[in-house]
Design an enzyme around this catalytic site. Structure first.
Site, PDB file in Angstrom:
ATOM      1  N   GLN A 102       0.852  -1.206   0.000  1.00 44.37           N
ATOM      2  CA  GLN A 102       0.000   0.000   0.000  1.00 44.37           C
ATOM      3  C   GLN A 102       0.879   1.245   0.000  1.00 44.37           C
ATOM      4  OE1 GLN A 102      -3.373  -0.605   3.106  1.00 44.37           O
ATOM      5  NE2 GLN A 102      -1.830  -2.132   3.579  1.00 44.37           N
ATOM      6  N   ASN A 103       2.186   1.047   0.162  1.00 46.20           N
ATOM      7  CA  ASN A 103       3.086   2.191   0.307  1.00 46.20           C
ATOM      8  C   ASN A 103       3.395   2.815  -1.047  1.00 46.20           C
ATOM      9  OD1 ASN A 103       3.047   1.436   2.929  1.00 46.20           O
ATOM     10  ND2 ASN A 103       5.089   0.494   2.945  1.00 46.20           N
ATOM     11  N   VAL A 104       3.563   4.120  -1.027  1.00 40.01           N
ATOM     12  CA  VAL A 104       3.837   4.856  -2.264  1.00 40.01           C
ATOM     13  C   VAL A 104       5.300   5.298  -2.328  1.00 40.01           C
ATOM     14  CG1 VAL A 104       1.442   5.662  -2.439  1.00 40.01           C
ATOM     15  CG2 VAL A 104       3.121   7.070  -1.209  1.00 40.01           C
ATOM     16  N   HIS A 120      -1.465   1.649  -4.257  1.00 33.08           N
ATOM     17  CA  HIS A 120      -1.885   3.047  -4.109  1.00 33.08           C
ATOM     18  C   HIS A 120      -1.013   4.010  -4.906  1.00 33.08           C
ATOM     19  CE1 HIS A 120      -4.001   1.898  -0.059  1.00 33.08           C
ATOM     20  NE2 HIS A 120      -4.715   1.557  -1.128  1.00 33.08           N
ATOM     21  N   CYS A 128      -2.182  14.384 -14.138  1.00 29.51           N
ATOM     22  CA  CYS A 128      -3.017  15.541 -14.460  1.00 29.51           C
ATOM     23  C   CYS A 128      -4.431  15.331 -13.941  1.00 29.51           C
ATOM     24  CB  CYS A 128      -3.036  15.775 -15.969  1.00 29.51           C
ATOM     25  SG  CYS A 128      -4.126  17.132 -16.425  1.00 29.51           S
ATOM     26  N   CYS A 149      -0.192  20.709 -16.217  1.00 30.27           N
ATOM     27  CA  CYS A 149       0.012  19.749 -17.300  1.00 30.27           C
ATOM     28  C   CYS A 149       0.112  20.521 -18.618  1.00 30.27           C
ATOM     29  CB  CYS A 149      -1.196  18.816 -17.328  1.00 30.27           C
ATOM     30  SG  CYS A 149      -1.247  17.647 -18.679  1.00 30.27           S
ATOM     31  N   CYS A 151      -1.798  20.137 -20.968  1.00 34.95           N
ATOM     32  CA  CYS A 151      -3.176  20.433 -21.370  1.00 34.95           C
ATOM     33  C   CYS A 151      -3.751  21.613 -20.589  1.00 34.95           C
ATOM     34  CB  CYS A 151      -4.070  19.199 -21.188  1.00 34.95           C
ATOM     35  SG  CYS A 151      -4.644  18.959 -19.487  1.00 34.95           S
ATOM     36  N   ASN A 214       3.188  -7.106  13.429  1.00 35.06           N
ATOM     37  CA  ASN A 214       2.784  -5.752  13.810  1.00 35.06           C
ATOM     38  C   ASN A 214       2.960  -5.623  15.323  1.00 35.06           C
ATOM     39  OD1 ASN A 214       1.169  -3.317  14.302  1.00 35.06           O
ATOM     40  ND2 ASN A 214       0.218  -3.697  12.309  1.00 35.06           N
ATOM     41  N   ALA A 232       8.864  -4.784  12.089  1.00 31.29           N
ATOM     42  CA  ALA A 232       9.252  -5.449  10.845  1.00 31.29           C
ATOM     43  C   ALA A 232      10.771  -5.540  10.722  1.00 31.29           C
ATOM     44  CB  ALA A 232       8.676  -4.677   9.666  1.00 31.29           C
TER      45      ALA A 232
HETATM   46  C1  BJW Z   1       4.600  -1.312  12.442  1.00 34.52           C
HETATM   47  C2  BJW Z   1       5.778  -0.686  12.786  1.00 34.52           C
HETATM   48  C3  BJW Z   1       6.933  -1.430  12.602  1.00 34.52           C
HETATM   49  C4  BJW Z   1       4.241   0.728  13.149  1.00 34.52           C
HETATM   50  N1  BJW Z   1       6.855  -2.678  12.118  1.00 34.52           N
HETATM   51  N2  BJW Z   1       4.548  -2.538  11.965  1.00 34.52           N
HETATM   52  C5  BJW Z   1     -15.186  -1.023   2.621  1.00 34.52           C
HETATM   53  C6  BJW Z   1     -15.503  -0.776   3.943  1.00 34.52           C
HETATM   54  C7  BJW Z   1     -15.323   0.491   4.491  1.00 34.52           C
HETATM   55  C8  BJW Z   1     -14.820   1.543   3.719  1.00 34.52           C
HETATM   56  C9  BJW Z   1     -14.516   1.288   2.413  1.00 34.52           C
HETATM   57  C10 BJW Z   1     -14.700   0.033   1.894  1.00 34.52           C
HETATM   58  N3  BJW Z   1     -14.290   0.070   0.590  1.00 34.52           N
HETATM   59  C11 BJW Z   1     -13.860   1.320   0.304  1.00 34.52           C
HETATM   60  C12 BJW Z   1     -14.001   2.087   1.397  1.00 34.52           C
HETATM   61  C13 BJW Z   1     -13.632   3.522   1.498  1.00 34.52           C
HETATM   62  C14 BJW Z   1     -12.168   3.764   1.702  1.00 34.52           C
HETATM   63  C15 BJW Z   1     -11.727   3.143   3.019  1.00 34.52           C
HETATM   64  O1  BJW Z   1     -11.131   2.090   3.090  1.00 34.52           O
HETATM   65  N4  BJW Z   1     -11.962   3.836   4.124  1.00 34.52           N
HETATM   66  C16 BJW Z   1     -11.556   3.352   5.467  1.00 34.52           C
HETATM   67  C17 BJW Z   1     -10.720   4.402   6.176  1.00 34.52           C
HETATM   68  C18 BJW Z   1     -12.769   2.966   6.233  1.00 34.52           C
HETATM   69  N5  BJW Z   1     -11.370   3.231   0.595  1.00 34.52           N
HETATM   70  C19 BJW Z   1     -11.206   3.923  -0.533  1.00 34.52           C
HETATM   71  O2  BJW Z   1     -11.733   5.017  -0.707  1.00 34.52           O
HETATM   72  C20 BJW Z   1     -10.352   3.290  -1.612  1.00 34.52           C
HETATM   73  N6  BJW Z   1     -10.995   3.369  -2.881  1.00 34.52           N
HETATM   74  C21 BJW Z   1     -12.034   2.618  -3.213  1.00 34.52           C
HETATM   75  O3  BJW Z   1     -12.494   1.796  -2.454  1.00 34.52           O
HETATM   76  O4  BJW Z   1     -12.502   2.838  -4.501  1.00 34.52           O
HETATM   77  C22 BJW Z   1     -13.767   2.260  -4.877  1.00 34.52           C
HETATM   78  C23 BJW Z   1     -14.790   3.316  -4.614  1.00 34.52           C
HETATM   79  C24 BJW Z   1     -14.733   4.449  -5.372  1.00 34.52           C
HETATM   80  C25 BJW Z   1     -15.704   5.417  -5.169  1.00 34.52           C
HETATM   81  C26 BJW Z   1     -16.657   5.251  -4.180  1.00 34.52           C
HETATM   82  C27 BJW Z   1     -16.663   4.103  -3.394  1.00 34.52           C
HETATM   83  C28 BJW Z   1     -15.703   3.122  -3.626  1.00 34.52           C
HETATM   84  C29 BJW Z   1      -9.058   4.049  -1.802  1.00 34.52           C
HETATM   85  C30 BJW Z   1      -8.176   3.995  -0.615  1.00 34.52           C
HETATM   86  C31 BJW Z   1      -6.935   4.854  -0.859  1.00 34.52           C
HETATM   87  C32 BJW Z   1      -6.081   4.998   0.381  1.00 34.52           C
HETATM   88  N7  BJW Z   1      -5.121   6.002   0.141  1.00 34.52           N
HETATM   89  C33 BJW Z   1      -4.096   6.251   1.147  1.00 34.52           C
HETATM   90  C34 BJW Z   1      -3.250   7.446   0.662  1.00 34.52           C
HETATM   91  C35 BJW Z   1      -2.345   6.989  -0.484  1.00 34.52           C
HETATM   92  C36 BJW Z   1      -1.561   8.111  -1.020  1.00 34.52           C
HETATM   93  C37 BJW Z   1      -0.593   8.658  -0.006  1.00 34.52           C
HETATM   94  O5  BJW Z   1       0.309   7.936   0.491  1.00 34.52           O
HETATM   95  O6  BJW Z   1      -0.719   9.836   0.309  1.00 34.52           O
HETATM   96  O7  BJW Z   1      -3.283   5.100   1.333  1.00 34.52           O
HETATM   97  S1  BJW Z   1      -4.739   6.564   2.794  1.00 34.52           S
HETATM   98  C38 BJW Z   1      -3.452   5.727   3.645  1.00 34.52           C
HETATM   99  O8  BJW Z   1      -3.967   4.561   4.324  1.00 34.52           O
HETATM  100  C39 BJW Z   1      -2.507   5.216   2.549  1.00 34.52           C
HETATM  101  C40 BJW Z   1      -2.130   3.870   3.084  1.00 34.52           C
HETATM  102  O9  BJW Z   1      -1.641   3.064   2.028  1.00 34.52           O
HETATM  103  C41 BJW Z   1      -3.422   3.387   3.683  1.00 34.52           C
HETATM  104  C42 BJW Z   1      -3.263   2.286   4.693  1.00 34.52           C
HETATM  105  O10 BJW Z   1      -2.521   2.711   5.787  1.00 34.52           O
HETATM  106  P1  BJW Z   1      -1.448   1.708   6.428  1.00 34.52           P
HETATM  107  O11 BJW Z   1      -0.378   1.442   5.458  1.00 34.52           O
HETATM  108  O12 BJW Z   1      -2.130   0.544   7.013  1.00 34.52           O
HETATM  109  O13 BJW Z   1      -0.790   2.652   7.561  1.00 34.52           O
HETATM  110  P2  BJW Z   1      -1.304   2.986   9.053  1.00 34.52           P
HETATM  111  O14 BJW Z   1      -0.593   4.218   9.463  1.00 34.52           O
HETATM  112  O15 BJW Z   1      -2.776   3.009   9.108  1.00 34.52           O
HETATM  113  O16 BJW Z   1      -0.843   1.752   9.937  1.00 34.52           O
HETATM  114  C43 BJW Z   1       0.510   1.484  10.209  1.00 34.52           C
HETATM  115  C44 BJW Z   1       0.593   0.160  10.952  1.00 34.52           C
HETATM  116  O17 BJW Z   1       1.950  -0.169  11.116  1.00 34.52           O
HETATM  117  C45 BJW Z   1      -0.028   0.206  12.365  1.00 34.52           C
HETATM  118  O18 BJW Z   1      -0.850  -0.946  12.544  1.00 34.52           O
HETATM  119  C46 BJW Z   1       1.176   0.126  13.292  1.00 34.52           C
HETATM  120  O19 BJW Z   1       0.915  -0.589  14.499  1.00 34.52           O
HETATM  121  C47 BJW Z   1       2.159  -0.634  12.424  1.00 34.52           C
HETATM  122  N8  BJW Z   1       3.564  -0.364  12.721  1.00 34.52           N
HETATM  123  N9  BJW Z   1       5.462   0.602  13.259  1.00 34.52           N
HETATM  124  C48 BJW Z   1       5.616  -3.179  11.844  1.00 34.52           C
HETATM  125  N10 BJW Z   1       8.130  -0.887  12.941  1.00 34.52           N
HETATM  126 ZN    ZN Z   2      -3.497  17.122 -18.700  1.00 38.68          ZN
END
Ligand code: BJW
Ligand code: ZN
Length: 253
Positions: A102-104, A120, A128, A149, A151, A214, A232
């Protein structure tokens, strides 16, 4: 849930045909990239939902670009750590291995992982807002003026925001991998963002062994066969070393 140590897990990996890893921000934390839902840092007063969405960009593109520029600077200044390298070395010895992230930040690719699915997007890409054209531009720096862009549309970071669809081909490959693997390792993700979080559920439903790494529990810990509580960067290298040594024993048989 069973009590287990990384050496036992190495046996499990050794006997599996296809390992899938789903990584999240926690794996990059030890490189110095802040997680989304942590509590420190300049940007912790914003929830990711407030900045990582189109509405926020349209309301205040300068604020959103400032956040991404800060993160690009952090990412450029850090390196993959032993946990990233451990996954690359497990991949090199595995019959089939898919790393879904999920990391960018691109740190898995920089660590040498080869089959990487970036769910992601990638933070170094500009996209754009009008025509959708994407370009990788590591030289660009946001200094107050919204880039344009050719455009004429506003450029934005080429990442997947809330409410946006994930890249279809990448998501399809991830779903196929999760549905056909026999071991699924979730590392460093809070397991709350969908559809990424559904991949573990798919693997669980298909009978794969589930391992979570985790320091905290997550909503998916109850589905995990094994939960290794810790970082990790500490756990993955031990796992990779044990796996390598099992591998060389078998090779020498
Ligand atoms: C360690 C550690 C160490 C610390 N070692 N571990 C179904 C149910 C409910 C909601 C939805 C659903 N389907 C869709 C949704 C809506 C929404 C969603 O999920 N919302 C929830 C918040 C409820 N999803 C979306 O909108 C997605 N799109 C989609 O579904 O499209 C279809 C659609 C379209 C139109 C209408 C409806 C549906 C898109 C999701 C995009 C997420 N984007 C982001 C930003 C990316 C760009 C950027 O980087 O800026 O992605 S948000 C952010 O969260 C980022 C991450 O990839 C993502 C996940 O976070 P992650 O990686 O888990 O990080 P943390 O910080 O949350 O957790 C870190 C963990 O590490 C913790 O547990 C720590 O304990 C642990 N840790 N140190 C190991 N050393
Ligand atoms: Zn463009």
């Amino acid at each position: 849930m069973q009590a287990i140590i990384p050496c036992d897990i190495a046996y499990i990996i050794k006997n599996k045909e296809h390992t899938v890893v789903l990584s999240g921000a926690g794996i990059s934390a030890e490189s110095g990239v802040p997680t989304f839902r942590g509590t420190d840092g300049l940007w912790s007063k914003y929830r990711p939902e407030e900045l990582a969405c189109e509405q926020a960009f349209l309301a205040d593109p300068e604020l959103v670009w400032s956040w991404y520029q800060y993160r690009r600077d952090v990412i450029k200044s850090v390196k993959p750590h032993a946990g990233h390298l451990a996954l690359a070395s497990i991949e090199s010895l595995s019959p089939q291995f898919t790393l879904i992230t999920q990391n960018v930040d691109g740190l898995h690719v920089r660590a040498g992982s080869r089959r990487v699915l970036e769910l992601h997007g990638n933070i170094m890409v500009n996209k754009c807002h009008s025509c959708g054209e994407e370009t990788r531009d590591e030289e660009f720096r946001f200094a107050g003026e919204i880039p344009k862009c050719r455009c004429g549309g506003m450029l934005r970071p080429g990442v997947v925001w809330f409410g946006e669809s994930l890249p279809v081909d990448v998501l399809e490959q991830a779903i196929t991998a999760a549905g056909s693997c026999d071991l699924f390792i979730s590392v460093g993700t809070s397991s709350i963002v969908y559809p990424a979080a559904s991949l573990l559920e798919i693997a669980h439903e298909k009978g794969a062994v589930i391992l979570e790494i985790n320091p905290e529990t997550t909503p998916h810990t109850r589905l995990a066969d094994y939960h290794l509580s810790g970082s990790a960067g500490q756990i993955l290298p031990v796992l990779a070393d044990a796996y390598k040594s099992l591998h060389s024993q078998t090779a020498g048989d």
